[in-house]
Design a protein around this motif. Structure first.
Motif, PDB file in Angstrom:
ATOM      1  N   ILE A 291       2.061  17.130 -28.421  1.00 45.89           N
ATOM      2  CA  ILE A 291       0.259  17.441 -29.046  1.00 45.89           C
ATOM      3  C   ILE A 291       0.421  19.488 -28.606  1.00 45.89           C
ATOM      4  CG2 ILE A 291      -0.714  16.628 -26.721  1.00 45.89           C
ATOM      5  CD1 ILE A 291      -2.302  17.861 -30.643  1.00 45.89           C
ATOM      6  N   THR A 292       1.077  19.039 -26.950  1.00 45.39           N
ATOM      7  CA  THR A 292       1.265  20.891 -26.675  1.00 45.39           C
ATOM      8  C   THR A 292       1.851  21.550 -27.502  1.00 45.39           C
ATOM      9  OG1 THR A 292       0.244  19.841 -24.774  1.00 45.39           O
ATOM     10  CG2 THR A 292       0.796  21.732 -25.139  1.00 45.39           C
ATOM     11  N   PRO A 293       3.297  21.768 -27.427  1.00 47.10           N
ATOM     12  CA  PRO A 293       4.440  21.834 -28.216  1.00 47.10           C
ATOM     13  C   PRO A 293       3.843  22.338 -29.718  1.00 47.10           C
ATOM     14  CG  PRO A 293       4.900  20.282 -27.806  1.00 47.10           C
ATOM     15  CD  PRO A 293       4.064  20.504 -26.758  1.00 47.10           C
ATOM     16  N   SER A 441       0.210  15.566 -15.832  1.00 45.36           N
ATOM     17  CA  SER A 441      -0.595  16.138 -17.552  1.00 45.36           C
ATOM     18  C   SER A 441      -0.020  17.859 -17.574  1.00 45.36           C
ATOM     19  CB  SER A 441      -1.705  15.812 -17.676  1.00 45.36           C
ATOM     20  OG  SER A 441      -1.929  16.427 -19.153  1.00 45.36           O
ATOM     21  N   TRP A 442      -0.323  18.624 -17.285  1.00 41.38           N
ATOM     22  CA  TRP A 442      -0.104  19.877 -16.940  1.00 41.38           C
ATOM     23  C   TRP A 442       1.502  20.382 -17.188  1.00 41.38           C
ATOM     24  CZ3 TRP A 442      -2.567  22.590 -20.925  1.00 41.38           C
ATOM     25  CH2 TRP A 442      -3.626  21.866 -20.931  1.00 41.38           C
ATOM     26  N   LEU A 443       2.192  19.834 -16.136  1.00 43.38           N
ATOM     27  CA  LEU A 443       3.692  19.511 -15.505  1.00 43.38           C
ATOM     28  C   LEU A 443       4.451  19.549 -16.859  1.00 43.38           C
ATOM     29  CD1 LEU A 443       4.220  19.371 -12.224  1.00 43.38           C
ATOM     30  CD2 LEU A 443       3.880  21.756 -12.775  1.00 43.38           C
ATOM     31  N   THR A 444       4.023  18.037 -17.504  1.00 45.84           N
ATOM     32  CA  THR A 444       5.055  17.444 -18.660  1.00 45.84           C
ATOM     33  C   THR A 444       4.608  18.734 -19.835  1.00 45.84           C
ATOM     34  OG1 THR A 444       4.458  15.325 -17.687  1.00 45.84           O
ATOM     35  CG2 THR A 444       4.969  15.633 -19.801  1.00 45.84           C
ATOM     36  N   ALA A 445       3.450  19.116 -19.947  1.00 45.41           N
ATOM     37  CA  ALA A 445       3.003  19.985 -20.967  1.00 45.41           C
ATOM     38  C   ALA A 445       4.117  21.341 -21.796  1.00 45.41           C
ATOM     39  CB  ALA A 445       1.255  20.259 -21.212  1.00 45.41           C
ATOM     40  N   PHE A 446       4.586  21.548 -19.719  1.00 42.98           N
ATOM     41  CA  PHE A 446       4.757  22.918 -19.652  1.00 42.98           C
ATOM     42  C   PHE A 446       6.392  22.788 -20.046  1.00 42.98           C
ATOM     43  CE2 PHE A 446       7.696  25.945 -16.315  1.00 42.98           C
ATOM     44  CZ  PHE A 446       7.295  27.182 -17.094  1.00 42.98           C
ATOM     45  N   ALA A 447       6.967  21.356 -19.049  1.00 44.03           N
ATOM     46  CA  ALA A 447       8.456  21.543 -19.742  1.00 44.03           C
ATOM     47  C   ALA A 447       8.411  21.136 -20.871  1.00 44.03           C
ATOM     48  CB  ALA A 447       8.474  20.047 -19.019  1.00 44.03           C
ATOM     49  N   LEU A 448       7.210  20.732 -21.827  1.00 46.47           N
ATOM     50  CA  LEU A 448       7.683  20.362 -23.531  1.00 46.47           C
ATOM     51  C   LEU A 448       8.021  21.771 -24.223  1.00 46.47           C
ATOM     52  CD1 LEU A 448       5.549  17.122 -24.665  1.00 46.47           C
ATOM     53  CD2 LEU A 448       8.078  17.452 -23.867  1.00 46.47           C
ATOM     54  N   THR A 449       7.156  22.476 -23.730  1.00 42.13           N
ATOM     55  CA  THR A 449       6.734  24.161 -24.611  1.00 42.13           C
ATOM     56  C   THR A 449       7.970  24.933 -24.333  1.00 42.13           C
ATOM     57  OG1 THR A 449       4.081  23.198 -23.940  1.00 42.13           O
ATOM     58  CG2 THR A 449       4.746  25.898 -25.101  1.00 42.13           C
TER      59      THR A 449
END
Length: 507
Positions: A291-293, A441-449
């Motif tokens: 969802i984030t990227p 959640s946000w560490l995963t979002a940062f890594a994906l982005t």
């Protein structure tokens, strides 16, 4: 065989009886008053989510403006623009980490109110920025506030709600975040980027004003030995004519069973670590679904694929679909149940990601590839694809697939993961565990982005979407095996379920 959440009893816990004592007076009138006050307290809290959604997409209209700024101190390079967009997630991760302490130290309400300090400071820095460092610091502070509220607001809303409306109210944080994002997009059509930051201050001051008159969570007050305040807070939330003694006693019993500080040895007790593990894995899998990227690079994705409509129009349409889908979730969550919506959500996301991946791999390519705005500069997988025609309706596939992905996410894995996190986490560990979930959640979002563009450049744009589709299949299996149905259950009943050691069940 006895249902584990329907009146189950054991030596160390109690649950609500199936038929609680009736309320005196006019039930319909009392229930309406009760809901109005809970709705008001919820609205005051979720204004923090509105600010979060607004801040999350603040860079969407601002980065293009600053890339062509006349002031050389504010003009962004491509690398600076990337950090300006992604540093928000690092700030949010830090906010989630701080919530592990503040949620139990200050309480849910005061933690939400505290988030207004970094949020207001962040917007002020960006509004008056005269250098890149001010933009970056302001973006980080608004991200910190967003991560803090993301951990505190669902817990607060869950603890003040009744089982009858908790599902619908549990969707309001996601709904307000989406509404905040849409408000930013709308204001961005008319306001300069500095005034967009000034406008972001408005919801913050309204929130802190309203929350000043709202009660704290009765469960938190009881956990701090403030029984009289807890009774007053519960009486205000339920209405003057409601008999809250029965509910107060149930909450008090639950708090007393968990009044001592949890030790590391107790953390390995199945009724403690299992709900925490479920909440953590749900937050992790939610982000891995893409969802984030997809939201961050939405317009660039449309530019890199053959689309019939202009990419800006496609992005606006997807935003409207997102809001509509969250509304559907809010109205159906207490009717269809959490697990049904999670199954439907993961299935739709799987089909959408697979379709988009296949279209990118096999479908037509853009007529005029744009090396600056697009994500790729070379044909995918070394294959030459046919050029798109401006009247080829097959080029609607990227828009339709993305719309269905956003719809699937927004009606299930978006709001329900937040709701379940606040419902299933044990009271003794709720503050720390909710902060840990937001951090993960946000560490995963940062890594994906940050890894999305390198993966696209190395392997092709279709590869991330095939990966997201595979994760959605994992989500389906995880929902069936591990996620309990919490529709219509009190928080005490849900906690009692994990004491039964009956791990998974379907409804």
């Amino acid at each position: 065989m006895q249902e584990p959440l329907l009146g189950a009893e054991g030596p160390g816990y109690d649950t609500f009886p199936e038929n609680p004592p009736p309320l005196p007076g006019d039930r319909a009138r009392d229930r309406a008053l009760q809901n109005k006050r809970v709705f008001l307290a919820t609205f005051a809290a979720v204004l923090g989510n509105f600010s979060f959604g607004y801040a999350l997409v603040y860079t969407s209209p601002v980065i293009p403006a600053l890339e062509h700024a006349s002031d050389s101190d504010l003009r962004l390079t491509k690398d600076q623009a990337s950090w300006f967009g992604s540093v928000f997630t690092l700030g949010a991760a830090a906010g989630g980490l701080s919530a592990m302490v503040l949620n139990d130290l200050l309480g849910r309400k005061l933690s939400i109110m505290f988030s207004t300090v970094p949020s207001a400071a962040g917007y002020a820095l960006m509004a008056g920025a005269h250098g890149f460092w001010m933009l970056l610091l302001g973006r980080t502070l608004t991200g910190f506030a967003g991560g803090l509220t993301a951990a505190c607001i669902p817990v607060y809303v869950s603890e003040i709600s009744t089982p009858r409306v908790r599902g619908a109210l549990g969707a309001t944080p996601q709904l307000m975040a989406v509404f905040g994002s849409l408000s930013l997009y709308a204001l961005g059509l008319w306001l300069p980027w500095r005034w967009l930051a000034v406008a972001g201050e408005g919801p913050i001051f309204i929130m802190i004003l309203l929350l000043s008159f709202m009660p704290n969570s009765p469960r938190f007050l009881l956990s701090r030995g403030r029984g009289e305040e807890a009774m007053q807070a519960l009486a205000w939330l339920r209405g003057a004519h409601a008999d809250v003694r029965w509910e107060f006693e149930q909450i008090q019993d639950s708090v007393q069973r968990q009044s001592s500080r949890m030790s590391w040895a107790e953390a390995w007790d199945p009724h403690i670590y299992r709900p925490i593990a479920i909440a953590l894995l749900m937050r992790f899998l939610q982000q891995l679904a893409g969802i984030t990227p997809i939201l961050v690079y939405l317009q660039s994705i449309f530019t890199s694929t053959a689309v019939l409509l202009p990419p800006k129009d496609d992005a606006a349409i997807v935003g409207a679909v997102r809001l509509f889908s969250v509304l559907i979730a809010a109205f159906t969550m207490d009717l269809a149940g959490r697990k049904v919506l999670l199954f439907v959500s993961a299935s739709i996301m799987f089909a959408a990601n697979l379709t988009l991946g296949l279209y990118i791999h096999l479908g037509p390519r853009p007529l005029t590839p744009n090396g600056t705005m697009g994500l790729e500069s070379m044909p995918l997988a070394g294959t030459e694809q046919p050029l798109a025609s401006t009247t080829n309706y097959l080029t609607l596939v990227p828009l339709l697939a993305t719309m269905f992905f956003i719809m699937g996410y927004a009606m299930g894995w978006g709001p329900i993961t937040w709701l379940l996190m606040s419902e299933i986490l044990p009271l003794r560990a709720r503050g720390v565990a909710s902060g840990l979930c937001v951090l993960a959640s946000w560490l995963t979002a940062f890594a994906l982005t940050k890894s999305f563009l390198p993966v696209v450049n190395a392997f092709g744009l279709q590869v991330p979407f095939f990966f997201f589709a595979a994760i959605c299949l994992v989500n389906l299996v995880f929902t069936g095996c591990c996620v309990p149905e919490t529709k219509g259950r009190s928080l005490e009943q849900i906690e009692s379920f994990f004491h039964t050691r009956r791990w998974s069940f379907l409804r």
